[in-house]
Design a protein around this motif. Structure first.
Motif, PDB file in Angstrom:
ATOM      1  N   LEU A  93      55.765 -17.948  73.211  1.00 42.01           N
ATOM      2  CA  LEU A  93      55.385 -16.608  73.663  1.00 42.01           C
ATOM      3  C   LEU A  93      54.181 -16.113  72.876  1.00 42.01           C
ATOM      4  N   TRP A  94      54.221 -16.289  71.565  1.00 40.93           N
ATOM      5  CA  TRP A  94      53.102 -15.850  70.722  1.00 40.93           C
ATOM      6  C   TRP A  94      51.801 -16.531  71.141  1.00 40.93           C
ATOM      7  N   GLU A  95      51.854 -17.821  71.457  1.00 39.97           N
ATOM      8  CA  GLU A  95      50.643 -18.529  71.881  1.00 39.97           C
ATOM      9  C   GLU A  95      50.084 -17.956  73.177  1.00 39.97           C
ATOM     10  N   LEU A  96      50.955 -17.462  74.046  1.00 38.35           N
ATOM     11  CA  LEU A  96      50.484 -16.853  75.288  1.00 38.35           C
ATOM     12  C   LEU A  96      49.909 -15.454  75.055  1.00 38.35           C
ATOM     13  N   LEU A  97      50.469 -14.723  74.108  1.00 39.95           N
ATOM     14  CA  LEU A  97      50.066 -13.330  73.899  1.00 39.95           C
ATOM     15  C   LEU A  97      48.651 -13.204  73.350  1.00 39.95           C
ATOM     16  N   GLY A  98      48.244 -14.155  72.514  1.00 40.18           N
ATOM     17  CA  GLY A  98      46.929 -14.055  71.890  1.00 40.18           C
ATOM     18  C   GLY A  98      45.790 -13.892  72.877  1.00 40.18           C
ATOM     19  N   PRO A  99      45.633 -14.814  73.829  1.00 41.56           N
ATOM     20  CA  PRO A  99      44.537 -14.685  74.797  1.00 41.56           C
ATOM     21  C   PRO A  99      44.627 -13.438  75.666  1.00 41.56           C
ATOM     22  N   ALA A 123      49.101 -17.112  60.957  1.00 37.47           N
ATOM     23  CA  ALA A 123      48.952 -16.050  61.955  1.00 37.47           C
ATOM     24  C   ALA A 123      50.279 -15.789  62.669  1.00 37.47           C
ATOM     25  N   PHE A 124      51.009 -16.847  62.980  1.00 36.08           N
ATOM     26  CA  PHE A 124      52.320 -16.687  63.601  1.00 36.08           C
ATOM     27  C   PHE A 124      53.282 -15.995  62.647  1.00 36.08           C
ATOM     28  N   GLY A 140      45.540 -10.504  74.532  1.00 38.93           N
ATOM     29  CA  GLY A 140      45.227  -9.334  73.718  1.00 38.93           C
ATOM     30  C   GLY A 140      46.423  -8.554  73.236  1.00 38.93           C
ATOM     31  N   PHE A 141      47.625  -9.162  73.258  1.00 38.74           N
ATOM     32  CA  PHE A 141      48.847  -8.442  72.904  1.00 38.74           C
ATOM     33  C   PHE A 141      49.475  -8.921  71.598  1.00 38.74           C
ATOM     34  N   ALA A 142      48.793  -9.780  70.848  1.00 40.34           N
ATOM     35  CA  ALA A 142      49.418 -10.393  69.673  1.00 40.34           C
ATOM     36  C   ALA A 142      48.903  -9.834  68.351  1.00 40.34           C
ATOM     37  N   THR A 143      48.151  -8.733  68.376  1.00 39.39           N
ATOM     38  CA  THR A 143      47.630  -8.176  67.135  1.00 39.39           C
ATOM     39  C   THR A 143      48.797  -7.812  66.209  1.00 39.39           C
ATOM     40  N   PRO A 144      48.892  -8.409  65.023  1.00 39.59           N
ATOM     41  CA  PRO A 144      50.065  -8.188  64.149  1.00 39.59           C
ATOM     42  C   PRO A 144      49.901  -6.950  63.270  1.00 39.59           C
ATOM     43  N   ASN A 145      49.687  -5.814  63.913  1.00 43.69           N
ATOM     44  CA  ASN A 145      49.372  -4.588  63.162  1.00 43.69           C
ATOM     45  C   ASN A 145      50.378  -3.474  63.362  1.00 43.69           C
ATOM     46  N   LEU A 146      51.550  -3.779  63.895  1.00 41.87           N
ATOM     47  CA  LEU A 146      52.506  -2.704  64.154  1.00 41.87           C
ATOM     48  C   LEU A 146      52.887  -1.984  62.865  1.00 41.87           C
ATOM     49  N   ASN A 147      52.944  -0.679  62.964  1.00 36.94           N
ATOM     50  CA  ASN A 147      53.311   0.217  61.859  1.00 36.94           C
ATOM     51  C   ASN A 147      52.283   0.235  60.738  1.00 36.94           C
ATOM     52  N   THR A 148      51.105  -0.306  60.975  1.00 37.62           N
ATOM     53  CA  THR A 148      50.048  -0.247  59.980  1.00 37.62           C
ATOM     54  C   THR A 148      49.041   0.844  60.346  1.00 37.62           C
ATOM     55  N   LEU A 149      48.033   0.966  59.499  1.00 41.29           N
ATOM     56  CA  LEU A 149      47.001   1.986  59.664  1.00 41.29           C
ATOM     57  C   LEU A 149      46.288   1.912  61.009  1.00 41.29           C
ATOM     58  N   THR A 150      46.147   0.718  61.594  1.00 42.22           N
ATOM     59  CA  THR A 150      45.421   0.590  62.865  1.00 42.22           C
ATOM     60  C   THR A 150      46.325   0.660  64.092  1.00 42.22           C
ATOM     61  N   ASP A 151      47.626   0.786  63.894  1.00 42.46           N
ATOM     62  CA  ASP A 151      48.555   0.998  65.008  1.00 42.46           C
ATOM     63  C   ASP A 151      48.578   2.489  65.311  1.00 42.46           C
ATOM     64  N   ILE A 152      47.428   2.989  65.736  1.00 42.34           N
ATOM     65  CA  ILE A 152      47.192   4.436  65.825  1.00 42.34           C
ATOM     66  C   ILE A 152      47.809   5.008  67.102  1.00 42.34           C
ATOM     67  N   ILE A 153      48.526   6.119  66.948  1.00 42.54           N
ATOM     68  CA  ILE A 153      48.927   6.913  68.108  1.00 42.54           C
ATOM     69  C   ILE A 153      47.767   7.841  68.446  1.00 42.54           C
TER      70      ILE A 153
END
Length: 550
Positions: free
Chosen positions: A393-399, A318-319, A401-414
């Motif tokens: 930092l990554w361990e803190l972001l998960g809880p 996940a990291f 709600g800021f660690a979703t690894p989806n940048l530039n993918t289909l779900t990183d919707i504008i």
């Protein structure tokens, strides 16, 4: 980042006092709605579907942690406890009371923030790449030039009532354009000429909305010191010849097309010849004074951390996914650029609670010299994170709600707020975004698809930039029912293009399946190295039509 001096603070205080008086008179019936309208718009105040909306300016997307904390308190005290990051790197409050807005502006002023010219027929917030100043390969740091344009354009009496709104963007990388300069009224690409002199390639007449266009180049090289006088010449030509009889034909892109880029450029050159040596012309001292505000943080000399990072990535998939998607290279050894995803499934893209604003401020203080950036994609950047602290930092972001690894993918919707808020919208945007996110909430599938932009707008104003998405979604009204039109093949990068409409529109409940069919064609037809837009340009739109409308 720029720090206000006494003059800035005095001007801002006077502006707040002026608007307080205007608001009190409007509420007392002493100003008509027509009289109050341009006054409130130039202070960022709209009247939306269910409540007022206040758009707060975030110049070139940068904020300090103290400003975030003030925003958090304002959203808690004056709104419903959340705010919204926009595609123009600004912040919106969706439920303030009109009578409270002067107090909100006064509180913003205490932390060097404002809502000046975030709406109205004036020059709006000047934007740039969210990684500006922290990444490799820039011709120069674009932020000082954005600040110079901001100071020149704010309260400029000649350009306070243009034919239509006006947007400027600056980009300093020749290899990548995250600022979307070719779909702005003025887009400035920083370059150097054969002699090594710094300057700008000038695009004019881009834009989205009802008549989307890619802005042509009207000057291949503009010397650095001539920046403001040339911009002033462009605005003067627009002010003189731009249409005011029809708001749908009032943007500068319509004028450039009518005159042709060559004809428009000729008029600008003539106008510029009269003012290029005026007091508005920049001096080296003026530029260096502004550049002095954009000093580098107190970076440490750090050892190469690659072995430790490699081990952490190997031990934690996940990291590793987060590192691949949400972390970019930094120009300083031992540091990294981290993007916090605001696109967790089930959360409207760009929405952030008061508590989350405070948490981001804490993270900025702890990991990134107290500074954050808002992106065009409605995410948040910590630009100066030590590599040896990425895992913690990554361990803190998960809880949070800021660690979703989806940048530039289909779900990183504008996605614009759409019909849930906006009085102009033909259809809702947020439910469509959520339904697509839920259909494709599988990281392995998203990574197999690869980089892909999906943008959603609730109306032709295109606040969700649907025209320049690989897949664009536009809300339309069909006899009182909400439907959605699809376009394919858009881009806001160096290869900027306006998407082509696929065909008849679809009902809301059909949208996830329609997107799945479009992705299916891409997966079937692509070659190993192709992005979605590459495959689309090679095979054309017909295979997508055949699959979707079969």
């Amino acid at each position: 980042m720029y720090v206000y001096d006494d003059h800035d603070r005095q001007i801002l205080a006077e502006r707040v006092a002026q608007f307080r008086d205007q608001t009190e008179r409007a509420l007392a019936g002493e100003l008509s709605e027509d009289e109050f309208l341009p006054l409130r718009l130039q202070n960022g105040l709209y009247v939306q579907r269910f409540a007022p909306m206040l758009r707060i300016c975030v110049p070139y997307g940068m904020m300090r942690s103290a400003q975030l904390r003030r925003l958090a308190r304002i959203t808690r005290d004056y709104d419903k406890g959340y705010a919204h990051f926009t595609t123009r790197q600004n912040v919106q409050l969706n439920w303030p009371a009109i009578e409270d807005v002067p107090d909100i502006l006064a509180e913003l002023g205490e932390v060097e923030m404002h809502a000046n010219q975030t709406s109205g027929n004036c020059i709006r917030n000047t934007t740039t790449d969210q990684f500006a100043g922290a990444q490799h390969g820039e011709v120069a740091d674009p932020r000082p030039y954005c600040e110079i344009i901001r100071q020149w354009s704010t309260f400029h009496p000649e350009f306070a009532f243009l034919p239509r709104k006006f947007k400027v963007a600056v980009n300093a990388l020749e290899s990548t354009d995250r600022a979307a300069i070719q779909v702005h009224d003025i887009g400035l690409q920083m370059i150097t000429n054969a002699s090594g002199d710094l300057g700008f390639r000038v695009h004019v007449g881009g834009g989205l909305g009802r008549t989307p266009m890619v802005g042509p180049v009207i000057r291949e090289f503009l010397p650095e010191l001539d920046l403001l006088t040339y911009l002033e010449a462009i605005l003067r030509v627009y002010n003189r010849y731009g249409r005011r009889d029809n708001k749908y034909k009032a943007r500068i892109k319509i004028l450039v097309k009518a005159l042709t880029p060559e004809g428009f450029a000729e008029k600008v050159e003539v106008e510029w010849s009269h003012i290029k040596d005026s007091p508005t012309r920049l001096t080296r001292d003026a530029i260096e004074r502004i550049q002095g505000y954009f000093t580098e943080p107190a970076y440490l000399s750090l050892d190469n951390n690659s072995e430790q990072l490699a081990a952490q990535r190997f031990e934690n998939r996940a990291f590793d996914q987060w590192m691949s998607r949400n972390v970019d290279n930094h120009k300083v050894p031992g540091y990294a650029i981290v993007t916090l995803s605001m696109k967790k499934t089930g959360v409207p893209p760009g929405d952030v609670t008061d508590r989350q604003l405070e948490q981001i401020a804490d993270l900025a203080d702890q990991y990134s010299f107290g500074e954050i950036r808002v992106t065009h994609q409605q995410n948040v950047v910590l630009a100066d994170v030590r590599q040896d602290r990425l895992f913690e930092l990554w361990e803190l972001l998960g809880p949070l709600g800021f660690a979703t690894p989806n940048l530039n993918t289909l779900t990183d919707i504008i996605c614009c707020p759409g019909g849930d808020y906006c009085a102009l919208a033909n259809a809702k945007s947020i439910p469509v975004a959520e339904s697509i996110q839920r259909r494709f909430d599988n990281m392995d599938f998203l990574y197999d698809v690869g980089d892909l932009d999906l943008n959603i707008s609730g109306c032709m104003n295109a606040c969700g930039h649907h025209h320049v998405g690989d897949i664009g979604v536009l809300g339309v009204d069909k006899k009182g029912e909400e439907f959605y039109q699809i376009s394919l093949g858009g881009s806001s990068r160096q290869d900027a293009a306006i998407g082509k409409i696929l065909g008849p529109s679809f009902a809301q409940e059909d949208m996830p399946e329609v997107v799945e069919k479009i992705i299916g064609v891409y997966l079937d037809q692509r070659t190993p190295e192709e992005r979605f837009i590459d495959t689309y340009r090679r095979i054309g739109i017909e295979p997508f039509k055949e699959r979707v409308y079969a």
